[in-house]
Design a protein around this motif. Sequence first.
Motif, PDB file in Angstrom:
ATOM      1  N   GLN A  57      76.897  -9.479 -19.428  1.00 31.84           N
ATOM      2  CA  GLN A  57      77.712 -10.834 -19.675  1.00 31.84           C
ATOM      3  C   GLN A  57      77.414 -11.326 -21.173  1.00 31.84           C
ATOM      4  O   GLN A  57      76.017 -11.406 -21.318  1.00 31.84           O
ATOM      5  CB  GLN A  57      77.695 -11.465 -18.778  1.00 31.84           C
ATOM      6  N   ALA A  80      83.461 -10.457  -7.045  1.00 36.58           N
ATOM      7  CA  ALA A  80      83.071 -10.955  -8.328  1.00 36.58           C
ATOM      8  C   ALA A  80      83.894 -12.087  -8.849  1.00 36.58           C
ATOM      9  O   ALA A  80      85.120 -11.986  -8.865  1.00 36.58           O
ATOM     10  CB  ALA A  80      82.887  -9.755  -9.500  1.00 36.58           C
ATOM     11  N   ILE A  92      84.928 -14.681 -11.698  1.00 34.56           N
ATOM     12  CA  ILE A  92      85.004 -14.741 -13.167  1.00 34.56           C
ATOM     13  C   ILE A  92      85.085 -16.176 -13.776  1.00 34.56           C
ATOM     14  O   ILE A  92      85.911 -17.024 -13.172  1.00 34.56           O
ATOM     15  CB  ILE A  92      86.156 -13.859 -14.207  1.00 34.56           C
ATOM     16  N   LEU A 144      88.034  -8.831  -7.663  1.00 32.53           N
ATOM     17  CA  LEU A 144      87.940  -9.879  -8.859  1.00 32.53           C
ATOM     18  C   LEU A 144      88.721 -10.928  -8.771  1.00 32.53           C
ATOM     19  O   LEU A 144      90.022 -10.889  -8.535  1.00 32.53           O
ATOM     20  CB  LEU A 144      88.080  -8.976 -10.118  1.00 32.53           C
ATOM     21  N   LEU A 160      87.081  -8.110 -20.380  1.00 30.77           N
ATOM     22  CA  LEU A 160      86.397  -7.840 -19.360  1.00 30.77           C
ATOM     23  C   LEU A 160      86.634  -6.148 -18.954  1.00 30.77           C
ATOM     24  O   LEU A 160      87.673  -5.770 -19.050  1.00 30.77           O
ATOM     25  CB  LEU A 160      86.996  -8.673 -18.230  1.00 30.77           C
ATOM     26  N   CYS A 184      80.041 -14.076 -14.933  1.00 28.49           N
ATOM     27  CA  CYS A 184      80.439 -13.538 -13.421  1.00 28.49           C
ATOM     28  C   CYS A 184      79.282 -14.084 -12.297  1.00 28.49           C
ATOM     29  O   CYS A 184      78.193 -14.126 -12.606  1.00 28.49           O
ATOM     30  CB  CYS A 184      80.197 -12.181 -13.419  1.00 28.49           C
ATOM     31  N   VAL A 191      82.313  -9.506 -20.319  1.00 29.41           N
ATOM     32  CA  VAL A 191      81.869  -9.011 -19.151  1.00 29.41           C
ATOM     33  C   VAL A 191      81.858  -7.648 -18.859  1.00 29.41           C
ATOM     34  O   VAL A 191      83.114  -7.139 -19.142  1.00 29.41           O
ATOM     35  CB  VAL A 191      82.257  -9.887 -18.120  1.00 29.41           C
TER      36      VAL A 191
END
Length: 272
Positions: A34, A52, A54, A81, A69, A40, A16
């Motif tokens: 991705q 975001a 994951i 994240l 990532l 994501c 990603v």
Amino acid sequence: MSASVCPVQPRAQGRVVLSSKHSGGRSVLDRLYQSGSLKCLFPKAPGPGMQAMIVNTAGGVTGGDSFALDACAAAGTTLTLTTQACERAYRAKSGETGRICNRLAIEHGARINWLPQETILFRGCAIRRRLCIEMAEDATLVMAEPLVFGRAAMGERLTCGNFSDRIELRRNGNLLFLDAMMLEGDIAARLARAAIADGAGAMATLLYSAPDAETQLPRIRAALPETAGASLLRSDVLFLRLLAPDSHALRLALVPLLIRLSSSDLPRPWMI
């Protein structure tokens, strides 16, 4: 007659790449790439920041898997994240290692909250993990890496495994923080030693880098359990380590600290 050939076990790979930008007074998605089994999602976030989430669609990490990532918070943006669920490091075949490489870039006046849920190590796992962070002088970082040494409720013990972890923080190319960990062999026996973890079943590493890090220290220390400690590495870098008997106890101590340092509620997956 030809000799039989053992089939090669398929391995998961995922990547990603994402970045944020400033638009209409909010942090929004600028770029997203991705591939493979790393994805994501972008749930609606309260306030002007962007979240975001994951997702590892492979369901875990085992020997031979590879995940990467790269995330960038552009100037003046806020990017949080997290992961959809706990990551699981499963048993690996002999000689095979799973690899996870995460890179974060935080530009001027930007902020990244790196808040993955727990990584659970299973018996026989083999994982090499790296987190590299580059931040500008006036940027802000909240980083948490919780780790669970087997599921206590299931009676699991890490009597064998291999886990290598390395976290680097740099500002303008200069190294500010480096934490390296290697656990191998009978991990449970090593963790049982008083000078290492005194039998703890879970651990979290926290890093807070911001201009107000020094002023946060007294309040953070006052909120820590006896099995945790906090150190001010420099006036703008605060480091914490927490030990707990299991993942539940770890969360009870960890969540209030993350809310304080993040200055907001945690992403919804943390609260489910």
